[in-house]
Design an enzyme around this catalytic site. Structure first.
Site, short mmCIF file in Angstrom:
data_model
loop_
_atom_site.label_atom_id
_atom_site.label_comp_id
_atom_site.label_asym_id
_atom_site.label_seq_id
_atom_site.Cartn_x
_atom_site.Cartn_y
_atom_site.Cartn_z
CB CYS A 2 115.18 -43.22 56.08
SG CYS A 2 113.98 -42.62 56.97
NE ARG A 27 116.17 -47.46 51.68
CZ ARG A 27 116.79 -48.50 52.28
NH1 ARG A 27 117.16 -49.37 51.71
NH2 ARG A 27 116.47 -48.59 53.56
CD1 TRP A 75 108.40 -42.96 53.40
CD2 TRP A 75 108.20 -43.65 55.64
NE1 TRP A 75 107.14 -43.38 53.45
CE2 TRP A 75 106.84 -44.01 54.83
CE3 TRP A 75 108.30 -43.95 57.00
CZ2 TRP A 75 105.95 -44.54 55.64
CZ3 TRP A 75 107.15 -44.63 57.41
CH2 TRP A 75 106.21 -44.89 56.82
CG ASN A 101 118.18 -45.30 57.16
OD1 ASN A 101 118.14 -43.91 56.92
ND2 ASN A 101 118.42 -46.12 56.31
N GLY A 102 115.92 -45.36 61.15
CA GLY A 102 115.59 -46.19 62.27
C GLY A 102 114.99 -45.13 63.14
CD GLU A 487 100.02 -58.95 46.16
OE1 GLU A 487 99.94 -58.75 47.35
OE2 GLU A 487 100.98 -58.45 45.55
CE LYS A 491 101.00 -54.92 44.68
NZ LYS A 491 101.66 -55.79 45.55
CD GLU A 494 101.20 -51.79 47.93
OE1 GLU A 494 101.17 -52.61 46.88
OE2 GLU A 494 102.13 -51.56 48.62
CG HIS A 510 78.77 -64.95 56.40
ND1 HIS A 510 77.73 -65.55 57.14
CD2 HIS A 510 79.33 -65.70 55.62
CE1 HIS A 510 77.86 -66.76 56.66
NE2 HIS A 510 78.55 -67.04 55.73
CE LYS A 609 110.42 -52.95 46.29
NZ LYS A 609 108.98 -53.62 45.90
O1 M6R Z 1 110.23 -56.54 51.81
P1 M6R Z 1 108.99 -57.21 52.33
O2 M6R Z 1 108.63 -58.36 51.37
O3 M6R Z 1 109.34 -57.62 53.71
O4 M6R Z 1 107.89 -56.29 52.47
C1 M6R Z 1 106.74 -56.36 52.84
C2 M6R Z 1 105.67 -55.33 52.62
O5 M6R Z 1 106.09 -54.24 53.13
C3 M6R Z 1 105.37 -55.18 51.25
O6 M6R Z 1 105.15 -56.28 50.72
C4 M6R Z 1 104.43 -54.19 50.89
O7 M6R Z 1 103.19 -54.75 51.40
C5 M6R Z 1 104.44 -53.88 49.49
N1 M6R Z 1 104.38 -52.58 49.24
C6 M6R Z 1 103.35 -54.54 48.64
O8 M6R Z 1 103.34 -54.02 47.33
#
Ligand code: M6R
Length: 614
Positions: A2, A27, A75, A101-102, A487, A491, A494, A510, A609
């Site tokens: 949000c 965000r 969000w 927000n929150g 990672e 990617k 996501e 395993h 974000k």
């Molecule tokens: O802002 P931050 O690095 O604390 O965020 C952590 C995760 O939310 C962030 O890395 C998320 O996994 C990303 N979308 C990865 O691409």
């Protein structure tokens, strides 16, 4: 997640608020809304499910007059994405409008109490209780708005950043926060409110960050008035933020993500500027200089982070242990905060976060602090909550990251972790001069080597077309490459919504090897390093089961190339810096597969974000 923006001043509020919402789009959100107190005193609310552009279309031809207003990108947490659940929410009497927000954790109890008093709720959100409770408190006695807010916010449990309009005081804008960031921009005869600096950028460079349980009252012509819930006046230093902070364009790239992938060489140069001195053969982080005694005395490092930042932490752990010979652990911040961890004053906790606002990471910091640990932050967003909550730290200095899938922040975090490990190791005398010098030279060559890797972009774009059919992917790596495999898989998940798993390559046999058949693409990191021969065997195991192997190899490799279906060559570097180069083709592969599948790369579904709720 949000986003909040608000305005009061001499300009028309609506264009400033819609522009603010656009700047908050990165965000991640599912609906948006605006409340304006019109020139005729009426309160106009516009809310839409979908994009900010949908909201703008819905406002066309309607009354958007007014010099005060609040706006929000939502969000969904409580209640589905819909126009009804979108903010702003208005109290039953029509007096108050709020954006939030929150999460209000005790909203159900408050809602039940208010319903028993006859209040009718329109939405399924936790937020609506704030505005209905404000209505109820205001109805009990003739209090000013700040007093009403103090009573309301004293009753709620949870996290909030709010902006509030009161129709009875159309010349005042109100804002408050607890555990969710809120900045107030101070202009000449105008005020801005925002959940991060981006909606304020370009209007003013004077900013105040509210602290927990503080309420700001903004009235044009007066200075900013801030009190806490106990009505004690709070004085704040006005911070001057860099003018371009929070502004970003795509610079001719189709997406922010692609731009950010290509920016990495110059970002890492910025990250190392003034820190890595090749001629003088030194690596210096100012935070290490300033807190040398505390850092050198550490008996253990505990890294807390989430998502991509957690993957960077796994690499940092290996660097710290190998160079500094101090035990290091890596924890998901979300698990750490509820795990009753054994932490004490001899520990240094490293909190890694791009946004600096991740709720779980902030909570992990608070827990570690309460147990006496020293906290070192590694963040990108300047002035965000985590750098302000830590004892010291290092910014990664890679510039605003807008694409929801983190790319340049990851390589920036790994670079800072490398510098941190080297600086501490040198001070502790746990690294020999030759290795230290070699690391410095290698660090300095990384940006140029990354440029070489980026030349594979067109090839990877063609390769991606062959894999749009895939429903699953496996990513394998060992040692320093294992977190990179995680990672790479993250990617892909996501932004393309393809299921992908990262594994330590030797773990395959395993269990996961059962998944391999001719349909299964396996991305395997097989660069020249200490485990090269081992990974070669793992490639053989996959090929023996007809898996389709895409191997990331070192330039000139002929062994893996002879077995794998496809290879992508990258320049050689020292093993611990390999992640900086290997992650680039994996970012490009995920990006191009997502583009081929027609996905919204910069704003993937369901993701935010800044994850400002737990
Ligand atoms: O802002 P931050 O690095 O604390 O965020 C952590 C995760 O939310 C962030 O890395 C998320 O996994 C990303 N979308 C990865 O691409």
């Amino acid at each position: 997640m949000c986003g909040i923006t608000g305005y009061i001043g001499y300009r028309e509020a609506c264009p400033i608020l819609t522009e603010g919402l656009r700047r908050l789009e990165y965000r991640g959100y599912d609906s948006a809304g605006i409340a304006l107190i019109a020139d005729n005193g009426g309160l106009n609310i516009y809310k839409e499910k979908g994009r900010v552009s949908d909201l703008e279309n819905s406002m066309a031809g309607k009354d958007t007059s007014g010099h005060i207003g609040i706006a929000h990108t939502r969000w969904a947490t409580h209640g589905e994405p819909s126009a009804v659940n979108a903010h702003p929410h208005v109290s039953s009497s029509g007096r108050f409008a709020i954006v939030h927000n929150g999460i209000i954790e005790n909203y159900a109890v408050i809602r039940k109490n208010l319903e028993q008093k006859g209040y009718v709720f329109r939405s399924s959100t936790d937020t609506e209780v704030l505005v209905q409770l404000a209505d109820y408190v205001a109805s009990l006695q003739d209090s000013d708005t700040v007093t009403v807010l103090q009573k309301v916010l004293s009753e709620v449990v949870g996290a909030y950043a709010i902006a509030l309009l009161d129709r009875e005081h159309p010349d005042r804008l109100y804002a408050a926060r607890k555990s969710s960031p809120l900045a107030v921009g101070i202009g000449d005869g105008e005020f801005f409110v925002a959940s991060d600096i981006s909606p304020i950028a370009g209007y003013t460079d004077k900013v105040v960050y509210l602290d927990d349980e503080e309420i700001a009252e903004m009235h044009c012509g007066d200075s900013l008035h801030v009190v806490n819930l106990a009505n004690v006046e709070c004085r704040h230093e006005i911070i001057t933020v860099p003018e371009n902070l929070g502004k970003a364009g795509k610079d001719g790239f189709d997406h922010f993500m692609l731009k950010e992938i290509f920016e990495q060489p110059s970002c890492l140069t910025d990250c190392m500027r003034g820190r890595v001195d090749v001629a003088g053969k030194t690596v210096t982080l100012s935070a290490v200089r300033e807190h040398k005694d505390r850092l050198l005395a550490a008996e253990r490092f505990i890294i807390v982070a989430c998502g991509t930042s957690w993957h960077a932490g796994l690499i940092g752990k290996q660097m710290i242990e190998s160079f500094c010979r101090i035990p290091a652990e890596v924890a998901y911040a979300s698990e750490f905060r509820y795990s009753n961890p054994v932490v004490g004053s001899s520990d240094v906790v490293i909190a890694i976060s791009q946004s600096g606002e991740t709720a779980d990471t902030l909570a992990a910091i608070e827990l570690a602090r309460s147990k006496g640990a020293f906290i070192y932050g590694i963040c990108n967003a300047v002035g965000s909550s985590i750098p302000r909550a830590t004892d010291t730290g290092s910014y990664i200095h890679v510039g605003p990251e807008i694409g929801v899938a983190s790319t340049k922040a990851f390589t920036g975090q790994v670079t800072v972790l490398a510098m941190l490990a080297l600086d501490i190791a040198k001070e502790k005398n746990t690294i020999d001069d030759r290795t230290y010098a070699e690391m410095i030279e290698e660090l300095a060559t990384i940006p140029e080597k990354m440029r070489v890797v980026l030349r594979t972009n067109d090839r990877i774009a063609s390769l991606a077309k062959m894999f749009t059919y895939a429903k699953n992917f496996i990513y394998l790596g060992r040692g320093y490459s294992y977190p990179v495999a995680l990672e790479g898989a993250l990617k892909l998940k996501e932004i393309s919504y393809i299921h992908a798993e990262g594994y330590p390559a030797a773990e395959m046999k395993h269990g996961p090897i059962a998944l391999i058949d001719e349909e299964m693409p396996v991305v395997i990191i097989a660069t020249h390093n200490a485990l090269y021969e081992k990974i070669l065997s793992n490639v053989q195991e996959i090929k023996a089961r007809k898996g389709r192997v895409i191997a990331i190899v070192s330039e000139g490799d002929s062994t893996v190339s002879a077995i794998a279906d496809t290879v992508i060559e990258i320049p050689e570097t020292v093993e611990c810096l390999d992640p900086l180069l290997v992650s680039v083709p994996l970012q490009l592969l995920a990006y191009h597969i997502a583009v081929c599948k027609g996905k919204d790369v910069d704003r993937p579904r369901n993701l935010a974000k800044s994850v400002t709720v737990e």
